[in-house]
Design a protein around this motif. Structure first.
Motif, PDB file in Angstrom:
ATOM      1  N   ALA A 167     -42.084 108.409 -47.257  1.00 63.66           N
ATOM      2  CA  ALA A 167     -42.025 108.382 -46.073  1.00 63.66           C
ATOM      3  C   ALA A 167     -40.704 108.381 -45.501  1.00 63.66           C
ATOM      4  CB  ALA A 167     -42.731 107.133 -45.460  1.00 63.66           C
ATOM      5  N   ALA A 197     -47.257 111.183 -47.491  1.00 60.80           N
ATOM      6  CA  ALA A 197     -46.748 110.212 -46.491  1.00 60.80           C
ATOM      7  C   ALA A 197     -45.675 111.004 -45.638  1.00 60.80           C
ATOM      8  CB  ALA A 197     -45.727 109.438 -47.313  1.00 60.80           C
ATOM      9  N   GLN A 245     -48.508 105.550 -45.196  1.00 58.50           N
ATOM     10  CA  GLN A 245     -47.408 105.013 -44.344  1.00 58.50           C
ATOM     11  C   GLN A 245     -47.239 103.385 -44.308  1.00 58.50           C
ATOM     12  OE1 GLN A 245     -45.290 106.746 -42.671  1.00 58.50           O
ATOM     13  NE2 GLN A 245     -46.308 108.825 -42.846  1.00 58.50           N
TER      14      GLN A 245
END
Length: 859
Positions: A124, A307, A577
């Motif tokens: 992420a 992600a 996430q």
């Protein structure tokens, strides 16, 4: 007598031989007429009786070498200081180059190594992340730029036969691993595709070192079973002794993954590394673009399991050395600075010696020696001195390199390839030749321009050109020393700040060790839990033990075991996430044993630590603020891991701890009772003691071995040692930079002192005149100190500019300190100013004591 001997030698010997002998006689004329006549007769007897053809360059050079050797032998202090200075500097340069050359410069020892790359998923944050098995399989099968690919993950099996139980480092790999690297076993065979399946993956390959050490090099072991984790596994092959497992240096044994459709073969299980061999003519950038496109299609098909988009592709050599590269380049710069300082110091000594030999050169010139002839003699002297320094450097390198390798981190690739090799010796040879030229030509600059004035100057020494050159060398030494001192100062302040960090628990009186529970006896989770209970009870009964706890991993112990943590009542659309935090499965008294504070709520009770009770968890303060920024975490429901994991109720919030390192920015953890999670066969035992924990280590080891002698006990250390080990790379860098900086500082001090001492000698008459005209001792001291201060100030100014170029390579080793830290810069400036003043005071005091009448009579 001197005139008679010179006349006789000029007529009886060749001009080149006569020049050498006459020079020696002039230097030693204070020994008296009888000695001079005896030496003249000896020279006539030995040299005149051996006719040599004129122009024989080899014999002439040999004669130069003999003269140079005699001159160096007659100046033992100069020779010893020069050889030691050069030897230490050349040795240090050779050592650092011997490390950098195989780690950073040499290609990896695989065919077509430039085509080997590592492939990472983006997380992420957009940085590198391991790959999931399903993603690896899709990338490897769909790519057209990849020729072959393999996956690998850590494995730490226990070997229980052929000796004492031993846990070794290994890797689980796909069957294509060695084929991707382009290597084959020396004995036996490689893995087969049919073996890379669940139930058929009980096959291993051994490293040559493990095979020899553990199994005595028995070739009959191929095809037979050995006991690994209490289960029989077949040895398929043994790798060559020359095999260098650069992608995973610590691995000594390999087994096939056997994943396929296993639960941990998912896309979100980021615990594998991907290594690939790209096709000829394909660049890593082209492969990255293609694989990123494939991943984009995977995101469309599985939107909740990734992600971020894209992958990162880099050459294997660049990827595995990424962490060490800045520090190694910084060290190479530091050692080159030391070498330059050493050369400057020796050249400065040569210049001072050349000034004292002005009359000798004048006499030789008057007797017919050409400028080229005398320059050749100086070059010969420089070559001999540099050669002696080079030999001393090689000796220093051979003695110190093994000591440095022992202190390098085990995870550094190519450790076995580090040695003083032909390349390093070639560098030494080049350095020696350059030093010979510099040390020969520097004293010759301007030395023979006006030999008649030197001959008629008596005791007066004229060295304007030499003095300017030596002053420039001193400025360079101070500047280079400034750069090294700033680097060492930054590393020192960084280490102090790092060690002052609050780790989140009490490190004193803690003994840590890892225990194992592998084999058929521990096939069920309950048997593993029972073993841990017996160990805690037995160790807890030892005298001097306050409490004993068990956990799946140790803070600052180098473990990586993280899970995503989701707020069940506020789930994001994409579970990838959610924040990831360190997983701790612990006994009920873990927090109290480690003395980790509970900020809110309560810890685990004995009832909550049992199987079948309500699922509970503790979260660290940082994790609680991340999930519930403005709310209390108590009573919140969370899930760690995939959707198959049960929901848990948060019953407490703990203080943050440093897990991955003292410099870790993210400190998020979650804790669950040991019996409320899958059993771990490798656990950490934490023992809090009343006294010195190290003294209890043997008793703890015996107690655990008495419960089950088939299980290895590893990594016994006090918690304070664990914390210290986590800073080992910074400590090593500080030790090396500190040593280099100290050497540079001493050489700079010696350089300043030498220049000023020479200045006082050269300006003795001037100082006497000044004193006769009314100059006070204070003014004379100020004159000399001012001269040294100007040199130091210029060097400090240049060093400040240079330090910014060097310290940018140290960013990865700094903590809480900027490369342009004003406190460090000011401290180093004050230190250099102080030592400069000290170096100036001795010659300045000597200048103040000069008597005018004595100085004038000496001229």
């Amino acid at each position: 007598m001197i005139r008679f001997c010179i006349w006789l030698l000029e007529r009886a010997l060749r001009p080149d031989l006569a020049s050498h002998v006459i020079g020696d006689l002039i230097e030693q004329q204070e020994r008296g007429s009888l000695w001079m006549l005896r030496e003249t007769i000896s020279a006539l007897w030995h040299l005149h009786a051996r006719p040599h053809p004129r122009g024989d360059l080899v014999l002439s050079v040999l004669a130069d070498l003999r003269v140079a050797a005699r001159l160096l032998r007659r100046s033992p202090a100069f020779t010893l200081v020069s050889v030691l200075t050069l030897g230490l500097a050349i040795g240090a340069t050779t050592v650092i180059f011997s490390v950098i050359e195989p780690v950073l410069l040499e290609p990896l020892p695989y065919p077509g190594a430039e085509r080997l790359v590592m492939v990472w998923e983006r997380n992420a944050a957009g940085t590198r992340d391991n790959v999931g098995f399903a993603t690896f399989r899709d990338l490897a099968t769909q790519s057209r730029t990849i020729e072959r690919a393999a996956a690998m993950g850590e494995w730490q099996p226990t070997l229980s036969d052929h000796g004492e139980p031993e846990r070794v480092r290994g890797d689980r790999v796909s069957w294509t691993y060695f084929r991707t690297l382009g290597v084959k076993p020396a004995l036996g065979r490689d893995f087969l595709e049919s073996e890379d399946r669940p139930g058929t993956n009980q096959v291993v390959i051994l490293s040559h070192g493990l095979w020899e050490r553990r199994f005595g090099g028995d070739s009959s072991i191929i095809g037979n079973a050995i006991s690994i984790d209490g289960n029989p596994m077949t040895v398929a092959g043994v790798m060559p002794a020359s095999f260098d497992n650069a992608p995973s240096p610590l691995a000594k044994i390999w087994r096939v993954l056997g994943y396929l459709n296993q639960p941990y073969a998912c896309r979100t299980c980021h615990h594998l590394q991907m290594i690939a061999r790209i096709r000829p003519g394909v660049s890593p950038e082209a492969a990255q673009n293609e694989l990123s496109g494939i991943k984009s299609q995977l995101i469309l098909a599985y939107p909740k399991e990734y992600a971020a988009a894209g992958v990162i592709v880099g050459k294997v050599q660049d990827e595995i050395t990424m962490g060490a590269r800045p520090a190694l380049w910084a060290l190479s710069g530091a050692v080159l600075l030391v070498l330059l300082i050493a050369v400057a110091n020796v050249v400065s000594l040569q210049l001072a010696r050349a000034i004292r030999r002005a009359q000798e050169f004048a006499v030789r010139g008057a007797l017919g020696a050409s400028r080229a002839r005398m320059i050749r003699q100086l070059l010969t002297e420089g070559l001999l001195l540099a050669t002696l320094g080079g030999l001393a450097g090689v000796l220093v390198a051979y003695l110190s390199l093994p000591l440095l390798v022992q202190r390098l981190p085990d995870s550094l690739p190519r450790l076995d390839a580090i040695h003083v090799d032909v390349g390093a010796l070639g560098v030494v040879t080049t350095i020696v030749l350059l030093l010979a030229i510099v040390m020969g030509l520097a004293p010759a600059r301007g030395r023979f321009a006006n030999l008649s004035s030197s001959l008629g100057s008596g005791r007066r020494l004229s060295g304007t050109v030499s003095h300017s050159t030596r002053a420039a060398l001193v400025v360079a030494e101070v500047a280079l020393a400034m750069m090294l001192l700033v680097s060492a100062g930054l590393l020192g302040r960084s280490l102090v700040r790092l060690l002052g960090v609050d780790v989140g628990f009490d490190t004193s009186h803690l003994l840590t060790l890892e225990i194992n529970s592998t084999g058929s006896r521990y096939a069920s989770d309950s048997s593993v839990y029972d073993f841990h209970d017996r160990v805690r009870e037995a160790v807890g009964a030892l005298p001097g033990v306050s409490s004993v706890a068990v956990a799946n991993q140790l803070p600052l112990g180098g473990n990586v075991d993280m899970y995503g943590v989701a707020d069940i009542d506020n789930l994001p659309a994409n579970l990838e996430q959610v924040p990831f935090a360190d997983r701790y499965t612990v006994s009920a008294n873990y927090l109290s044993t480690m003395r980790i504070p509970i900020i809110e709520g309560s810890g685990f009770t004995a009832a909550e630590a049992t199987e079948g009770s309500n699922k509970v968890a503790l979260v660290s303060e940082a994790l609680a603020k991340r999930l519930w920024p403005n709310e209390s975490a108590l009573g919140k429901r969370i899930r760690m891991g995939g959707e198959s994991r049960p929901a848990r109720t948060v019953i407490g919030v703990t203080g943050n701890i440093r897990h991955s390192g003292l410099d870790a920015k993210t400190m998020m953890q979650w804790y669950v009772p040991e019996r409320q999670f899958d059993a771990d066969n490798q656990e950490v035992l934490i023992v809090r003691t009343a006294g010195d924990p190290a003294t209890l280590a043997p008793a703890v080891r015996r107690t655990i071995a008495a419960i089950d002698p088939t299980q290895p006990i590893v990594k016994i250390a006090t918690m304070e040692d664990v914390v210290a080990a986590s800073t080992s790379q910074r400590r090593l860098a500080l030790a090396l930079f500190g040593t280099f900086a100290a050497a540079a500082l001493l050489l700079a001090i010696a350089g300043i002192y030498g220049v000023l001492a020479g200045t006082v000698t050269e300006r003795t008459r001037e100082i006497g005149v000044r004193s006769a005209l009314g100059a006070t001792p204070r003014k004379l001291i100020g004159l000399i100190v001012g001269q040294g201060g100007r040199l130091a100030a210029l060097g400090i100014a240049l060093g400040l500019a240079g330090s910014f170029a060097l310290t940018r390579y140290l960013r990865s080793l700094l903590f809480g300190v900027a490369p342009n830290d004003l406190v460090t810069l000011a401290g180093v400036c004050l230190l250099l100013a102080a030592v400069t003043l000290a170096a100036c005071l001795v010659p300045a005091a000597r200048a103040a004591r000069v008597e005018p009448s004595t100085a004038l009579r000496s001229e």
